[in-house]
Design a protein around this motif. Structure first.
Motif, PDB file in Angstrom:
ATOM      1  N   ILE A 214       0.849  -1.201   0.000  1.00 22.37           N
ATOM      2  CA  ILE A 214       0.000   0.000   0.000  1.00 22.37           C
ATOM      3  C   ILE A 214       0.880   1.246   0.000  1.00 22.37           C
ATOM      4  O   ILE A 214       0.607   2.213  -0.724  1.00 22.37           O
ATOM      5  CB  ILE A 214      -0.942   0.009   1.216  1.00 22.37           C
ATOM      6  N   LYS A 215       1.948   1.225   0.774  1.00 25.27           N
ATOM      7  CA  LYS A 215       2.863   2.370   0.820  1.00 25.27           C
ATOM      8  C   LYS A 215       3.447   2.642  -0.563  1.00 25.27           C
ATOM      9  O   LYS A 215       3.499   3.796  -1.013  1.00 25.27           O
ATOM     10  CB  LYS A 215       3.984   2.107   1.820  1.00 25.27           C
ATOM     11  N   ALA A 216       3.879   1.588  -1.244  1.00 26.58           N
ATOM     12  CA  ALA A 216       4.470   1.765  -2.569  1.00 26.58           C
ATOM     13  C   ALA A 216       3.452   2.368  -3.531  1.00 26.58           C
ATOM     14  O   ALA A 216       3.786   3.247  -4.346  1.00 26.58           O
ATOM     15  CB  ALA A 216       4.972   0.425  -3.102  1.00 26.58           C
ATOM     16  N   ARG A 217       2.214   1.919  -3.433  1.00 23.95           N
ATOM     17  CA  ARG A 217       1.170   2.418  -4.333  1.00 23.95           C
ATOM     18  C   ARG A 217       0.880   3.894  -4.077  1.00 23.95           C
ATOM     19  O   ARG A 217       0.773   4.698  -5.004  1.00 23.95           O
ATOM     20  CB  ARG A 217      -0.097   1.581  -4.152  1.00 23.95           C
ATOM     21  N   PHE A 218       0.762   4.272  -2.808  1.00 20.54           N
ATOM     22  CA  PHE A 218       0.446   5.665  -2.482  1.00 20.54           C
ATOM     23  C   PHE A 218       1.636   6.584  -2.730  1.00 20.54           C
ATOM     24  O   PHE A 218       1.464   7.729  -3.164  1.00 20.54           O
ATOM     25  CB  PHE A 218      -0.051   5.765  -1.039  1.00 20.54           C
TER      26      PHE A 218
ATOM     27  N   GLN B 142      -7.444   0.846   7.511  1.00 18.53           N
ATOM     28  CA  GLN B 142      -8.346   1.225   8.594  1.00 18.53           C
ATOM     29  C   GLN B 142      -8.561   0.076   9.575  1.00 18.53           C
ATOM     30  O   GLN B 142      -8.692   0.293  10.790  1.00 18.53           O
ATOM     31  CB  GLN B 142      -9.686   1.711   8.020  1.00 18.53           C
ATOM     32  N   LYS B 143      -8.575  -1.150   9.081  1.00 18.34           N
ATOM     33  CA  LYS B 143      -8.728  -2.300   9.970  1.00 18.34           C
ATOM     34  C   LYS B 143      -7.498  -2.474  10.859  1.00 18.34           C
ATOM     35  O   LYS B 143      -7.606  -2.885  12.017  1.00 18.34           O
ATOM     36  CB  LYS B 143      -8.996  -3.568   9.166  1.00 18.34           C
ATOM     37  N   ILE B 144      -6.326  -2.157  10.308  1.00 24.26           N
ATOM     38  CA  ILE B 144      -5.100  -2.215  11.115  1.00 24.26           C
ATOM     39  C   ILE B 144      -5.193  -1.205  12.262  1.00 24.26           C
ATOM     40  O   ILE B 144      -4.862  -1.511  13.420  1.00 24.26           O
ATOM     41  CB  ILE B 144      -3.866  -1.945  10.231  1.00 24.26           C
ATOM     42  N   LEU B 145      -5.649   0.001  11.954  1.00 25.99           N
ATOM     43  CA  LEU B 145      -5.807   1.025  12.987  1.00 25.99           C
ATOM     44  C   LEU B 145      -6.903   0.629  13.978  1.00 25.99           C
ATOM     45  O   LEU B 145      -6.782   0.888  15.191  1.00 25.99           O
ATOM     46  CB  LEU B 145      -6.142   2.370  12.344  1.00 25.99           C
ATOM     47  N   PHE B 146      -7.958   0.002  13.474  1.00 26.24           N
ATOM     48  CA  PHE B 146      -9.048  -0.438  14.353  1.00 26.24           C
ATOM     49  C   PHE B 146      -8.552  -1.469  15.360  1.00 26.24           C
ATOM     50  O   PHE B 146      -8.884  -1.401  16.557  1.00 26.24           O
ATOM     51  CB  PHE B 146     -10.185  -1.020  13.504  1.00 26.24           C
TER      52      PHE B 146
ATOM     53  N   THR C  97       0.153   7.642   4.556  1.00 27.70           N
ATOM     54  CA  THR C  97      -0.789   6.532   4.652  1.00 27.70           C
ATOM     55  C   THR C  97      -2.091   6.904   3.943  1.00 27.70           C
ATOM     56  O   THR C  97      -2.358   8.085   3.712  1.00 27.70           O
ATOM     57  CB  THR C  97      -1.095   6.206   6.123  1.00 27.70           C
ATOM     58  N   PRO C  98      -2.930   5.933   3.592  1.00 31.32           N
ATOM     59  CA  PRO C  98      -4.246   6.276   3.044  1.00 31.32           C
ATOM     60  C   PRO C  98      -5.022   7.137   4.036  1.00 31.32           C
ATOM     61  O   PRO C  98      -4.978   6.900   5.247  1.00 31.32           O
ATOM     62  CB  PRO C  98      -4.916   4.912   2.866  1.00 31.32           C
TER      63      PRO C  98
END
Length: 397
Positions: A28-32, A47-51, A86-87
């Protein structure tokens, strides 16, 4: 305002930074970092990781799943997310309808809807804007007629961001046409898979599919999905918009944008000299940084107000105006720095296909970003409307 960090705040900053470094998925980091088109699964996974960490809803009251952080900790958290690119947290559930539900809904509705919002198991979209209404939200025409234990909804919404991914919509509807416009509006929640709901894409100037038209043809919505009282939707809508406008400022991400501008400006041009040596460009960049610093202080005051249990006030309109102006200015300076490279961009490359990106990597997405950010001064209530709010609520005019 004292902006010095305590030892506890610095320890918290290290904790957040370490958590992001260890848990932010590399793909995800590479994509963003590459500026590619965001995907639903990227947002949901992050968001699930943060949750799971308990950090997905810092602004929520602790009893509903919030963190209980101080204003300074919330500020640090957003700074670190922005610095790591991050997203962004998708606001429709967590920042918009969530606060409406835990503030105005019944206990049964809170138990039903809040867990799915927190866990990102349910994706929400916003049904506010309508064709022909412009910034006059109170003139909305989507109608909900009560028949026994259900409402029958007919009408349409437009500019519905990410509705193509949404499971549920929170929707302003007209339930009474015989009273003043603002008094005849109600706030409904309903399933986007309900019979009679149609979503059609609107392709924006950058070629992306981010917004949509939504059509409602005799959609049946249970009365139990009405938030608060019938006819009080305008009050709940204004409450929601205060939270939305505060989040639009995006100070931390604008800081990253300015850092990227500096990176571009310090790169040698075709004549061998970096753009940063141009006094006119350097002046524009410095003025932008000064504006962003002033905005940052205003945002901190807003966070301090919220930490005292007070919702966002008219200062959220100030944040919205200046925040979006800065975001647009960043993309304008990026296009100026890119020069003729900004004319060519490849839509398939943005979507992640194996297509060559034309021009230097740092400037390849200058044009689509510029086009996309034209919208920011309109959504959440156009900046012209925000100036009217400031004139009335702050200046007393």
């Amino acid at each position: 305002m004292d902006l010095s960090f305590s030892a506890e705040d610095l320890a918290f900053q290290r904790e957040v930074r370490s958590f992001i470094a260890e848990n932010y998925p590399a793909d995800i980091k590479a994509r963003f970092d590459a500026g590619l088109e965001p995907r639903k699964e990227d947002f949901v996974r992050w968001q699930k990781i943060l949750f799971e960490k308990g950090w997905v809803a810092p602004a929520w009251p602790k009893e509903y799943g919030g963190t209980g952080w101080t204003a300074t900790q919330k500020y640090i958290f957003q700074e670190e997310l922005g610095a790591a690119n991050t997203p962004g947290i998708i606001p429709f559930g967590l920042s918009m309808v969530g606060p409406v539900i835990y503030t105005f809904a019944t206990e049964e509705q809170k138990k039903r809807f809040l867990p799915g919002i927190l866990s990102s198991d349910v994706w929400w979209c916003q049904g506010y804007s309508e064709p022909g209404s412009g910034s006059d939200l109170a003139s909305l025409k989507t109608k909900a007629v009560r028949q026994g234990d259900k409402y029958i909804v007919n009408g349409s919404k437009t500019w519905t961001t990410m509705a193509q991914w949404a499971d549920w919509i929170f929707c302003l509807v007209r339930t009474d046409s015989s009273v003043k416009q603002q008094e005849g509006i109600s706030f409904l929640l309903f399933d986007m898979k309900s019979p009679g709901v149609t979503v059609r894409p609107i392709i924006t100037m950058d070629g992306g599919h981010e917004v949509n038209e939504c059509f409602f043809d005799n959609v049946e919505v249970p009365v139990e999905n009405l938030i608060g009282q019938e006819g009080m939707g305008w009050t709940y809508a204004k409450f929601l918009l205060g939270h939305e406008r505060s989040g639009i400022a995006a100070v931390a991400r604008s800081k990253r944008g300015i850092a990227k501008l500096k990176q571009i400006a310090n790169t040698e041009q075709s004549d061998g000299s970096p753009l940063i040596e141009d006094p006119d460009y350097r002046r524009k960049l410095a003025e932008l940084e000064i504006d962003l610093t002033a905005l940052e202080y205003t945002e901190l005051r807003t966070l301090a107000r919220e930490s005292q249990g007070k919702g966002p006030g008219p200062e959220s309109s100030i944040l919205k105006i200046k925040g979006t102006e800065i975001q647009q200015a960043i993309t304008e300076l990026a296009v100026e720095a890119a020069g003729y490279y900004a004319f060519a961009y490849n839509r398939r490359a943005m979507d992640g296909a194996n297509e060559p990106v034309v021009g230097p990597a740092a400037t390849a997405f200058a044009a689509p970003s510029y086009f996309n950010m034209r919208k920011t001064s309109i959504y959440g209530g156009s900046n012209e409307i925000q100036k009217n709010i400031i004139a009335k609520m702050v200046l007393g005019l």
